[in-house]
Write a protein that holds these residues in place. Sequence first.
Motif, mmCIF file in Angstrom:
data_model
loop_
_atom_site.group_PDB
_atom_site.id
_atom_site.type_symbol
_atom_site.label_atom_id
_atom_site.label_comp_id
_atom_site.label_asym_id
_atom_site.label_seq_id
_atom_site.Cartn_x
_atom_site.Cartn_y
_atom_site.Cartn_z
ATOM 1 N N ARG A 75 0.463 -1.440 -0.035
ATOM 2 C CA ARG A 75 -0.040 -0.095 0.066
ATOM 3 C C ARG A 75 0.532 1.351 -0.034
ATOM 4 O O ARG A 75 0.304 1.999 -0.939
ATOM 5 C CB ARG A 75 -0.728 -0.407 1.308
ATOM 6 N N THR A 76 1.981 1.323 0.943
ATOM 7 C CA THR A 76 2.933 1.871 1.060
ATOM 8 C C THR A 76 3.501 2.991 -0.449
ATOM 9 O O THR A 76 4.278 4.074 -0.710
ATOM 10 C CB THR A 76 3.604 2.168 2.116
ATOM 11 N N GLY A 77 4.051 1.492 -1.367
ATOM 12 C CA GLY A 77 4.422 1.813 -3.061
ATOM 13 C C GLY A 77 6.036 1.936 -2.290
ATOM 14 O O GLY A 77 6.611 1.549 -3.301
ATOM 15 N N GLU A 78 6.581 1.611 -0.984
ATOM 16 C CA GLU A 78 8.327 1.525 -1.065
ATOM 17 C C GLU A 78 8.723 0.267 -1.619
ATOM 18 O O GLU A 78 10.047 0.956 -2.835
ATOM 19 C CB GLU A 78 8.351 1.793 0.910
ATOM 20 N N PHE A 79 8.303 -0.344 -1.408
ATOM 21 C CA PHE A 79 9.116 -1.919 -1.909
ATOM 22 C C PHE A 79 8.754 -1.301 -3.181
ATOM 23 O O PHE A 79 10.014 -1.408 -4.613
ATOM 24 C CB PHE A 79 8.779 -3.049 -1.520
ATOM 25 N N GLU A 80 7.661 -1.301 -4.570
ATOM 26 C CA GLU A 80 7.630 -0.463 -5.389
ATOM 27 C C GLU A 80 8.724 0.084 -6.680
ATOM 28 O O GLU A 80 9.237 0.420 -7.095
ATOM 29 C CB GLU A 80 6.551 -0.517 -6.336
ATOM 30 N N LYS A 81 8.529 1.045 -5.193
ATOM 31 C CA LYS A 81 9.264 2.496 -5.934
ATOM 32 C C LYS A 81 10.696 2.863 -5.538
ATOM 33 O O LYS A 81 11.768 2.988 -6.775
ATOM 34 C CB LYS A 81 8.540 3.808 -5.976
ATOM 35 N N ARG A 82 10.819 2.539 -4.593
ATOM 36 C CA ARG A 82 12.353 2.289 -3.655
ATOM 37 C C ARG A 82 12.599 1.346 -3.100
ATOM 38 O O ARG A 82 13.422 1.776 -1.874
ATOM 39 C CB ARG A 82 12.735 3.776 -3.201
#
Length: 310
Positions: A75-82
């Motif tokens: 949900r935070t998108g941290e692992f997908e983006k950075r």
Amino acid sequence: MLTKTMRTGTGAPGGVPRGRHGWQRRIEELDPVRDHEEIHRITAGYEFPWDYQRSLEFALFRTYCVPTISELLQRTGEFEKRPQKRYDDTALLMAELVEHGYDSERGVESLRVVNRMHGKYDIDNDDMLYVLTTFIYEPIDWIDRFGWRRLTPNERLACFHFYRQVGVRMGIRNIPETFEDFYRFKAEYERTHFRYTDDNHRVGTYTLTLFCSWFPAALRPLVAMGVYALLDPMMLAAFGFPAAPRWLQNASRRALRIRARFVRLLPPRRESKAARDPRNRTYPGYPVGYRPRDLGADNDKQRGARRRAA
């Protein structure tokens, strides 16, 4: 009481001992409750820095087998983006605590960053407890299998007491008071919570891709299979990853044990490597020019301004 050199992180606590088992003898002279910070710094920074880094990579990987944890990360998108930045932030913040102590100036600053990042989300206390267990028991298991020697009882207890105190300072509730009780919590938690979800698979894939990115492109398929070879059946099922061929599982474990036999012949380490990783990609040269408050910041320009003002 911590030695002056340990608190500043500038050298070996008490000087470098003589002989390959010199640090082990030093550890046996210390109390695993009273001196747990010093013991753990020696273990993680001097005796097994490579093993601790590898085992904690797999420890974090293990937490993504829990649907509530992987759902939040997705949900935070941290692992997908950075993914590299999140990996470096976590690794360096934990290393700061080991290198300098959780109540040191840098340790308090590191915990403040950790608590601020976690405070943004409604995280279940049992999930926080489980993540804490992986920092204790995954390195112990890894080193028992692949380290150049097994950990001593003092080292095992010191690791437990170190991370228990870190957990207290993170506001985690109901932390078991004994090594054995916390391990039982970990085993039961995994038994009841590990199961496949699409979020597990996505976050696990982002992490696997990150691991592979550290190697030349031609080697990445083999690296991925090597990771599969080191994951246990519960993790493979929770991620939906394929099992590696039996020959590769055996070869991966054999290679790690051969490395351990070589490391056993080396002299004792003279400087701690707990917070010094030359392969860190997000913060080149860390810790030179950086403070823990620079980690986890969302704005790179703001981080740079803080560093220049320090």
